[in-house]
Design a protein around this motif. Structure first.
Motif, PDB file in Angstrom:
ATOM      1  N   LYS A  66       0.980  -1.283   0.161  1.00 40.56           N
ATOM      2  CA  LYS A  66       0.076  -0.323   0.173  1.00 40.56           C
ATOM      3  C   LYS A  66       0.775   1.097  -0.536  1.00 40.56           C
ATOM      4  CE  LYS A  66      -3.783  -2.440   3.174  1.00 40.56           C
ATOM      5  NZ  LYS A  66      -4.144  -2.082   4.211  1.00 40.56           N
ATOM      6  N   MET A  67       2.277   1.165   0.513  1.00 41.74           N
ATOM      7  CA  MET A  67       2.718   2.490   0.800  1.00 41.74           C
ATOM      8  C   MET A  67       3.752   2.553  -0.502  1.00 41.74           C
ATOM      9  SD  MET A  67       1.637   3.714   3.310  1.00 41.74           S
ATOM     10  CE  MET A  67       3.303   5.065   3.899  1.00 41.74           C
ATOM     11  N   VAL A  68       4.372   1.415  -0.430  1.00 50.68           N
ATOM     12  CA  VAL A  68       4.995   1.471  -2.420  1.00 50.68           C
ATOM     13  C   VAL A  68       4.818   0.299  -3.133  1.00 50.68           C
ATOM     14  CG1 VAL A  68       7.956   1.456  -2.786  1.00 50.68           C
ATOM     15  CG2 VAL A  68       7.328   2.179  -0.236  1.00 50.68           C
ATOM     16  N   ASP A  69       5.046   1.099  -4.223  1.00 50.82           N
ATOM     17  CA  ASP A  69       4.650   0.329  -5.611  1.00 50.82           C
ATOM     18  C   ASP A  69       5.295  -1.264  -5.540  1.00 50.82           C
ATOM     19  OD1 ASP A  69       3.832  -0.217  -8.126  1.00 50.82           O
ATOM     20  OD2 ASP A  69       4.903   1.223  -9.239  1.00 50.82           O
ATOM     21  N   PHE A  70       5.523  -2.676  -5.823  1.00 46.72           N
ATOM     22  CA  PHE A  70       6.341  -3.157  -5.763  1.00 46.72           C
ATOM     23  C   PHE A  70       5.414  -4.471  -7.061  1.00 46.72           C
ATOM     24  CE2 PHE A  70       7.295  -2.946  -1.839  1.00 46.72           C
ATOM     25  CZ  PHE A  70       9.068  -2.720  -1.431  1.00 46.72           C
ATOM     26  N   SER A  71       4.923  -3.239  -7.973  1.00 47.68           N
ATOM     27  CA  SER A  71       4.888  -3.531  -9.560  1.00 47.68           C
ATOM     28  C   SER A  71       4.700  -4.963  -9.691  1.00 47.68           C
ATOM     29  CB  SER A  71       3.324  -3.467  -9.735  1.00 47.68           C
ATOM     30  OG  SER A  71       2.664  -1.779  -9.571  1.00 47.68           O
ATOM     31  N   TYR A  72       4.851  -5.643 -10.544  1.00 47.20           N
ATOM     32  CA  TYR A  72       5.369  -6.639 -11.043  1.00 47.20           C
ATOM     33  C   TYR A  72       5.653  -6.334 -12.395  1.00 47.20           C
ATOM     34  CZ  TYR A  72       8.058 -10.996 -13.390  1.00 47.20           C
ATOM     35  OH  TYR A  72       8.266 -11.650 -13.997  1.00 47.20           O
ATOM     36  N   LYS A  73       6.927  -7.016 -13.530  1.00 44.73           N
ATOM     37  CA  LYS A  73       6.210  -6.054 -14.771  1.00 44.73           C
ATOM     38  C   LYS A  73       7.204  -7.369 -15.492  1.00 44.73           C
ATOM     39  CE  LYS A  73       5.041  -1.725 -14.142  1.00 44.73           C
ATOM     40  NZ  LYS A  73       3.461  -1.331 -14.082  1.00 44.73           N
ATOM     41  N   SER A  74       6.573  -7.612 -16.398  1.00 43.17           N
ATOM     42  CA  SER A  74       7.152  -9.194 -16.937  1.00 43.17           C
ATOM     43  C   SER A  74       8.044  -8.894 -17.904  1.00 43.17           C
ATOM     44  CB  SER A  74       6.074  -9.162 -18.360  1.00 43.17           C
ATOM     45  OG  SER A  74       6.146  -8.147 -19.708  1.00 43.17           O
ATOM     46  N   ASN A  75       8.701  -7.393 -18.142  1.00 43.78           N
ATOM     47  CA  ASN A  75       9.890  -7.301 -18.496  1.00 43.78           C
ATOM     48  C   ASN A  75      11.491  -7.698 -17.619  1.00 43.78           C
ATOM     49  OD1 ASN A  75      12.152  -5.933 -19.490  1.00 43.78           O
ATOM     50  ND2 ASN A  75      11.435  -4.890 -21.185  1.00 43.78           N
ATOM     51  N   GLU A  76      12.265  -7.887 -16.929  1.00 44.38           N
ATOM     52  CA  GLU A  76      12.875  -8.096 -15.902  1.00 44.38           C
ATOM     53  C   GLU A  76      12.881  -6.668 -15.506  1.00 44.38           C
ATOM     54  OE1 GLU A  76      14.061  -9.608 -12.801  1.00 44.38           O
ATOM     55  OE2 GLU A  76      12.403 -10.354 -14.278  1.00 44.38           O
ATOM     56  N   LYS A  77      14.052  -6.172 -16.925  1.00 47.43           N
ATOM     57  CA  LYS A  77      13.969  -4.465 -16.496  1.00 47.43           C
ATOM     58  C   LYS A  77      13.458  -3.686 -15.922  1.00 47.43           C
ATOM     59  CE  LYS A  77      17.194  -1.638 -19.349  1.00 47.43           C
ATOM     60  NZ  LYS A  77      17.841  -0.549 -20.892  1.00 47.43           N
ATOM     61  N   ASP A  78      12.142  -3.402 -16.619  1.00 48.06           N
ATOM     62  CA  ASP A  78      11.100  -2.208 -15.947  1.00 48.06           C
ATOM     63  C   ASP A  78      11.192  -3.049 -14.407  1.00 48.06           C
ATOM     64  OD1 ASP A  78      11.192  -1.823 -18.310  1.00 48.06           O
ATOM     65  OD2 ASP A  78       9.248  -2.794 -19.253  1.00 48.06           O
ATOM     66  N   TYR A  79      10.822  -4.102 -14.149  1.00 45.54           N
ATOM     67  CA  TYR A  79      10.545  -4.479 -12.750  1.00 45.54           C
ATOM     68  C   TYR A  79      12.120  -4.215 -11.622  1.00 45.54           C
ATOM     69  CZ  TYR A  79      10.513  -7.526  -8.815  1.00 45.54           C
ATOM     70  OH  TYR A  79      10.283  -7.666  -7.070  1.00 45.54           O
ATOM     71  N   GLN A  80      13.383  -5.084 -12.296  1.00 47.94           N
ATOM     72  CA  GLN A  80      14.343  -4.058 -11.463  1.00 47.94           C
ATOM     73  C   GLN A  80      13.369  -2.819 -10.886  1.00 47.94           C
ATOM     74  OE1 GLN A  80      16.467  -6.151 -10.047  1.00 47.94           O
ATOM     75  NE2 GLN A  80      15.167  -7.832 -11.072  1.00 47.94           N
TER      76      GLN A  80
END
Length: 338
Positions: free
Chosen positions: A83-97
């Protein structure tokens, strides 16, 4: 293709969401999902490490110090953290990092800001000398204070450890402290030398005092010995005097007894003399009442020839005035003497 399969690591906590609702959650999940309708939040389950360095912390005596340290923390409440921080997963590993890096930076900024608040509070209560040596004390203070802070709970974070690498004074302050410390060390050295000298003097004084006490004790013992000898001699003299007194008394008694004996002997002799005198007087009285010629005849009757001759010469001596010449021949004299 909108359907995909994903298998996450065991160190990743996954929340599968559909239409804003969590449909599945857990660590290391694997599942098929529709990229058009499904979103995921992936939060690392490992600890995060962050370093901090503050250069403008003021002490109670208005000296600026720098503080460096490390903080380790990890997500405890995953839903609260999401809720406090964005940990959304991105299918693109670079975007997720990139998303993961932004989340870590946000949490690190909040934690380091909170740490600075408590570090400032801690340092401001101490002077420069105490502050620069309070590493362990500051680390314990930070752990206790930050674990109770509500900000940590709001981010769903749990502190793992806090370490203080150093608390540093400014170069000019450091030089001043070093100079003061050097002077203090020199003073301590001088004090140590002074104490050693005083200790040596004190030790020498104690030795001399012990020697003097020993001499005094020896003199006291000698005095006691002399007094004892004098007391013994006095007792011997007193005992000898008593013995001499007893001996003198015995002699006096003996002389008194002798005196009594002499007096008794004198008295006895006197009595004997008196008795003899009485006998002689009585005999004389008896003879006085007898005719002298009778007495002479009795005496002459018992005399031998020599006594008679002596008597005859005595008679001649009595009548010497009537005799003219008397011749005695040598033969007659020799005969008479024989």
């Amino acid at each position: 293709m909108s359907i995909k399969y994903k298998k996450f690591e065991s160190t990743q906590y996954v929340m599968k969401m559909k239409k804003g609702q969590i449909t599945r959650r857990g660590a290391g999940l694997s599942f098929f999902y529709n990229t058009m309708t499904t979103s995921m939040i992936v939060i690392p389950m490992i600890a995060f490490d962050d370093s901090f360095a503050f250069d403008d912390i003021m002490t109670s005596d208005f000296q600026s110090v720098g503080v460096q340290g490390d903080i380790s923390y990890m997500v405890k409440d995953y839903e609260q953290a999401a809720k406090m921080v964005d940990f959304s997963y991105k299918s693109n590993e670079k975007d997720y990092q990139a998303v993961l890096l932004a989340a870590k930076q946000k949490m690190a900024k909040r934690i380091t800001n909170l740490a600075k608040v408590y570090i400032t509070k801690f340092i401001s209560q101490r002077n420069i000398r105490k502050a620069i040596v309070a590493n362990d004390e500051l680390a314990m203070f930070l752990q206790e204070s930050m674990r109770e802070d509500k900000t940590i709970e709001e981010f769903g974070i749990q502190l793992v450890s806090i370490s203080i690498l150093g608390i540093f004074a400014k170069p000019e302050t450091k030089k001043a402290l070093e100079a003061a410390a050097r002077e203090e060390i020199l003073k301590m050295q001088d004090d140590a030398i002074y104490k050693r000298r005083n200790a040596a003097i004190e030790q020498e004084r104690l030795v001399k005092e012990n020697e003097l006490n020993t001499e005094i004790k020896v003199a006291q013992k000698e005095k006691e010995k002399r007094e004892k000898e004098m007391e013994t001699k006095r007792m011997i003299q007193q005992k000898q005097a008593e013995m001499d007194e007893i001996e003198m008394q015995d002699k006096i008694k003996l002389e008194e007894e002798k005196q009594k004996l002499v007096d008794l002997e004198i008295a006895n002799e006197k009595k004997k003399s008196d008795a003899k005198a009485y006998d002689s007087e009585a005999l004389l009285k008896t003879f006085m009442s007898i005719d002298p010629e009778i007495v002479k005849a009795l005496v002459e009757s018992n005399m031998d020839s020599k006594a008679l001759i002596a008597k005859a010469f005595a008679g001649i001596g009595d009548n010497a005035d009537k005799i003219g010449t008397l011749n005695i021949s040598p033969d007659l004299l020799d005969t008479l003497t024989k």
